[in-house]
Structure formats: structure tokens, C-alpha cells
Design an enzyme around this catalytic site. Structure first.
Site, short mmCIF file in Angstrom:
data_model
loop_
_atom_site.label_atom_id
_atom_site.label_comp_id
_atom_site.label_asym_id
_atom_site.label_seq_id
_atom_site.Cartn_x
_atom_site.Cartn_y
_atom_site.Cartn_z
N LYS A 13 0.83 -1.21 0.00
CA LYS A 13 0.00 0.00 0.00
C LYS A 13 0.86 1.25 0.00
O LYS A 13 0.64 2.17 -0.77
CB LYS A 13 -0.90 0.05 1.25
CG LYS A 13 -1.87 -1.10 1.39
CD LYS A 13 -2.71 -0.96 2.66
CE LYS A 13 -1.91 -0.96 3.94
NZ LYS A 13 -1.22 -2.22 4.25
N ARG A 88 -9.33 1.28 8.44
CA ARG A 88 -8.94 -0.09 8.75
C ARG A 88 -10.04 -0.86 9.44
O ARG A 88 -9.87 -2.03 9.74
CB ARG A 88 -7.76 -0.03 9.71
CG ARG A 88 -6.46 -0.40 9.09
CD ARG A 88 -5.48 -0.50 10.25
NE ARG A 88 -4.31 -1.20 9.87
CZ ARG A 88 -3.30 -0.64 9.22
NH1 ARG A 88 -3.35 0.60 8.85
NH2 ARG A 88 -2.24 -1.37 8.95
N ARG A 127 12.01 -5.80 4.65
CA ARG A 127 11.69 -4.37 4.56
C ARG A 127 12.61 -3.55 5.46
O ARG A 127 12.95 -3.93 6.56
CB ARG A 127 10.25 -4.12 4.99
CG ARG A 127 9.99 -2.62 5.11
CD ARG A 127 8.56 -2.28 5.11
NE ARG A 127 7.86 -2.85 6.23
CZ ARG A 127 6.55 -2.77 6.34
NH1 ARG A 127 5.83 -2.19 5.42
NH2 ARG A 127 5.96 -3.29 7.39
N ARG A 160 11.35 -2.09 11.19
CA ARG A 160 10.25 -1.66 12.04
C ARG A 160 10.04 -2.62 13.20
O ARG A 160 10.15 -3.82 13.03
CB ARG A 160 8.97 -1.55 11.20
CG ARG A 160 8.76 -0.16 10.66
CD ARG A 160 7.67 -0.09 9.65
NE ARG A 160 6.42 -0.73 10.08
CZ ARG A 160 5.32 -0.72 9.34
NH1 ARG A 160 5.31 -0.13 8.16
NH2 ARG A 160 4.23 -1.32 9.77
N ARG A 171 -0.67 -9.31 13.03
CA ARG A 171 -1.22 -8.23 12.20
C ARG A 171 -2.08 -8.80 11.08
O ARG A 171 -3.12 -8.24 10.74
CB ARG A 171 -0.09 -7.39 11.60
CG ARG A 171 0.54 -6.46 12.63
CD ARG A 171 1.91 -6.00 12.21
NE ARG A 171 1.90 -5.15 11.02
CZ ARG A 171 2.97 -4.88 10.30
NH1 ARG A 171 4.14 -5.40 10.62
NH2 ARG A 171 2.88 -4.08 9.27
P1 AP5 Z 1 4.96 -1.63 1.85
O1 AP5 Z 1 4.67 -0.74 0.69
O2 AP5 Z 1 5.74 -1.07 2.97
O3 AP5 Z 1 3.59 -2.30 2.35
P2 AP5 Z 1 2.39 -1.72 3.18
O4 AP5 Z 1 1.15 -2.32 2.61
O5 AP5 Z 1 2.46 -0.24 3.27
O6 AP5 Z 1 2.71 -2.43 4.57
P3 AP5 Z 1 2.66 -1.86 6.05
O7 AP5 Z 1 3.36 -2.86 6.92
O8 AP5 Z 1 3.11 -0.46 6.10
O9 AP5 Z 1 1.16 -1.96 6.31
P4 AP5 Z 1 0.47 -2.00 7.64
O10 AP5 Z 1 -0.91 -1.84 7.14
O11 AP5 Z 1 0.68 -3.17 8.50
O12 AP5 Z 1 1.22 -0.86 8.47
P5 AP5 Z 1 0.87 0.63 8.82
O13 AP5 Z 1 2.10 1.41 8.85
O14 AP5 Z 1 -0.27 1.11 7.98
O15 AP5 Z 1 5.67 -2.95 1.27
C1 AP5 Z 1 6.14 -3.96 2.15
C2 AP5 Z 1 7.53 -4.47 1.72
O16 AP5 Z 1 7.41 -5.15 0.49
C3 AP5 Z 1 8.54 -3.32 1.47
O17 AP5 Z 1 9.81 -3.73 1.85
C4 AP5 Z 1 8.45 -3.08 -0.05
O18 AP5 Z 1 9.66 -2.55 -0.56
C5 AP5 Z 1 8.14 -4.48 -0.55
N1 AP5 Z 1 7.26 -4.49 -1.72
C6 AP5 Z 1 6.20 -3.66 -1.97
N2 AP5 Z 1 5.61 -3.97 -3.15
C7 AP5 Z 1 6.31 -5.03 -3.65
C8 AP5 Z 1 6.20 -5.80 -4.85
N3 AP5 Z 1 5.21 -5.57 -5.75
N4 AP5 Z 1 7.08 -6.81 -5.02
C9 AP5 Z 1 8.07 -7.07 -4.12
N5 AP5 Z 1 8.24 -6.36 -2.97
C10 AP5 Z 1 7.37 -5.36 -2.74
O19 AP5 Z 1 0.32 0.46 10.30
C11 AP5 Z 1 1.18 0.02 11.36
C12 AP5 Z 1 0.38 -0.06 12.63
O20 AP5 Z 1 -0.14 1.25 12.97
C13 AP5 Z 1 -0.85 -0.96 12.61
O21 AP5 Z 1 -0.51 -2.30 12.87
C14 AP5 Z 1 -1.70 -0.31 13.71
O22 AP5 Z 1 -1.25 -0.69 14.98
C15 AP5 Z 1 -1.43 1.16 13.53
N6 AP5 Z 1 -2.39 1.82 12.62
C16 AP5 Z 1 -2.12 2.46 11.46
N7 AP5 Z 1 -3.22 2.92 10.87
C17 AP5 Z 1 -4.25 2.56 11.68
C18 AP5 Z 1 -5.66 2.70 11.61
N8 AP5 Z 1 -6.25 3.34 10.58
N9 AP5 Z 1 -6.41 2.20 12.62
C19 AP5 Z 1 -5.85 1.56 13.67
N10 AP5 Z 1 -4.53 1.37 13.79
C20 AP5 Z 1 -3.73 1.86 12.81
MG MG Z 2 2.86 1.10 4.87
#
Ligand code: AP5
Ligand code: MG
Ligand code: ZN
Length: 214
Positions: A13, A88, A127, A160, A171
Site C-alpha cells: 500500500k 482499517r 523491509r 520496524r 497483524r
Molecule cells: P509496503 O509498501 O511497505 O507495504 P504496506 O502495505 O504499506 O505495509 P505496512 O506494513 O506499512 O502496512 P500495515 O498496514 O501493516 O502498516 P501501517 O504502517 O499502515 O511494502 C512492504 C515491503 O514489500 C517493502 O519492503 C516493499 O519494498 C516491498 N514491496 C512492496 N511492493 C512489492 C512488490 N510488488 N514486489 C516485491 N516487494 C514489494 O500500520 C502500522 C500499525 O499502525 C498498525 O498495525 C496499527 O497498529 C497502527 N495503525 C495504522 N493505521 C491505523 C488505523 N487506521 N487504525 C488503527 N490502527 C492503525
Molecule cells: Mg505502509
């Protein structure tokens, strides 16, 4: 243009939201990045969020909704935005819909980046993230130019805290339970689009361009 990115943790994402933001000139708003910046700066919000994030749990809706509504007041949101990691839960989606309705606006696209759980676990361990500017790398699929250094701002990259395998599994479980139902929600609202997130990053972006147009 207003876009929501859906997908499991690690689906890509953030990677795609950055490309959309650059290409279409809208701000990339990641609630996860905002929380991590707050944790880094040791703010009250950051301290509250950290207790949930480290366990792989969701931060309570009230906190997230308040944060995002404040963010929408910034002038850069006038022409739209790409939301990454929000909503989410169903209540978060409803809060967004009410805010849009009140402003006489609507969501254009909910783009679901589809990746199976097995692929996710492999991606997370490689990552590396920049906690200063939010840039994301992968040691194998998307390495920075200089090892362990952010291309954009030269900050040292980190693993992270929530990317440990056990936490990733938690997660994913919470994602299936609380976030995946949003696919049905947005499908019923007629704005859901699926893309195959297992392709390489540029191909995934091409699929998104086909949906959003130029
Ligand atoms: P990346 O682009 O980083 O993936 P992502 O979908 O952004 O993954 P996140 O881990 O950031 O998502 P998340 O939803 O768990 O975390 P968030 O920060 O939102 O890609 C992942 C890896 O793969 C990278 O190394 C990238 O280079 C690689 N990659 C990407 N595309 C690829 C491809 N096509 N091929 C190969 N490799 C690829 O949230 C973290 C925490 O915050 C949550 O767990 C929660 O506790 C809290 N939080 C955040 N938002 C909320 C909310 N709205 N409500 C409640 N809690 C929340
Ligand atoms: Mg992300
Ligand atoms: Zn950086």
C-alpha cells in the site's frame, strides 16, 4: 482525486501510495507513518499508539479518526489525497464517509492490493523503513542506493518494531478479522478496484494507472 488504499500489512500500500502521490500530485497520508513519526518524537499520541502497534494490534478508532480529521484540515488536502492505512475498520470507513458527505465530496477509488499471506511474511523480513520521511525499501526487491541509508533524506534505515515474524502473523490475523470486511463495504459503494499485488512494483502501478487514468 480521493483514493483509499486497501490491502494486508505488507501488501505494498505504502509503495504504491507514494507513486500515486508523485504521479497525480496529491498528498500521501499514511496513519502508520504519522504514528511512527510521533513515536520517534516521543509525543503523547506516539506513546499511546506504541503500546498497540508493538503488539500488532490496531490503535483505537477514536484516536485514529481524530488524527485523520485534523490532517484533512491541512491546505494540501484541498485537491484530494491518497489514504494509506486508513480506514482499517468499518467505523473508520463510516467516519470518513460522514466527513466527505458533510463536505459535499465523495471517494473516487478504493484500490485493494491483493497479496496472499505467504508472500507477505517474506516481504516483511526484508523491509527497511526510513522513520524520518516514511520511505520504504526492501533489501532484495527495492534496495536503497547506499546500503542502509535513505535515498530521499540520508537518514539511517531501520527494521520496524512490528516486522518481527510473530507480530506480522498477529497483524495478518487482525487484518482478516477487522480490515478485510472493507472490501465488501466499498464494493457495495461501487468504488472497489482489485489489483494483483504479487507482480513487481512497476507492474502493480501500471494496473493502478489503468484504473485511475491519466
Ligand atoms: P509496503 O509498501 O511497505 O507495504 P504496506 O502495505 O504499506 O505495509 P505496512 O506494513 O506499512 O502496512 P500495515 O498496514 O501493516 O502498516 P501501517 O504502517 O499502515 O511494502 C512492504 C515491503 O514489500 C517493502 O519492503 C516493499 O519494498 C516491498 N514491496 C512492496 N511492493 C512489492 C512488490 N510488488 N514486489 C516485491 N516487494 C514489494 O500500520 C502500522 C500499525 O499502525 C498498525 O498495525 C496499527 O497498529 C497502527 N495503525 C495504522 N493505521 C491505523 C488505523 N487506521 N487504525 C488503527 N490502527 C492503525
Ligand atoms: Mg505502509
Ligand atoms: Zn528518508
Amino acid at each position: 482525486m480521493k483514493i483509499v488504499m486497501l490491502g494486508a500489512p505488507g501488501a505494498g500500500k505504502g509503495t504504491q501510495a507514494k507513486k500515486i502521490a508523485e504521479s497525480y500530485g496529491v498528498p500521501h497520508i499514511s496513519t502508520g507513518d504519522i504514528f511512527r513519526a510521533n513515536i520517534k518524537n516521543d509525543t503523547e499520541l506516539g506513546r499511546k499508539a506504541k503500546t498497540y502497534m508493538d503488539k500488532g494490534e490496531l490503535v483505537p478508532d477514536e484516536l485514529v479518526v481524530e488524527l485523520i480529521m485534523d490532517r484533512f484540515k491541512e491546505p494540501d488536502c484541498e485537491g484530494g489525497y491518497v489514504l494509506d492505512g486508513y480506514p482499517r475498520t468499518i467505523p473508520q470507513a463510516e467516519a470518513l464517509d460522514s466527513a466527505l458527505e458533510e463536505a459535499g465530496e465523495k471517494l473516487d477509488y478504493a484500490i485493494n492490493v491483493d497479496v496472499p499471506d505467504e508472500v507477505i511474511i517474506n516481504r516483511m523480513s526484508g523491509r527497511r523503513a526510513c522513520l524520518k520521511c516514511g520511505a520504504t525499501y526492501h533489501i532484495q526487491y527495492n534496495p536503497p542506493a547506499v546500503e542502509n541509508t535513505c535515498d530521499a533524506c540520508s537518514e539511517e534505515l531501520s527494521l520496524r518494531d512490528d516486522d518481527r515474524e510473530e507480530t506480522v502473523k498477529n497483524r495478518l490475523e487482525i487484518y482478516h478479522e477487522q480490515t478485510e470486511p472493507l472490501e465488501k463495504y466499498y464494493s457495495e459503494h461501487g468504488v472497489l478496484y482489485n489489483v494483483d499485488g504479487t507482480k513487481d512494483m512497476d507492474e502493480v502501478f501500471e494496473s493502478i494507472r489503468t484504473i485511475v487514468g491519466n
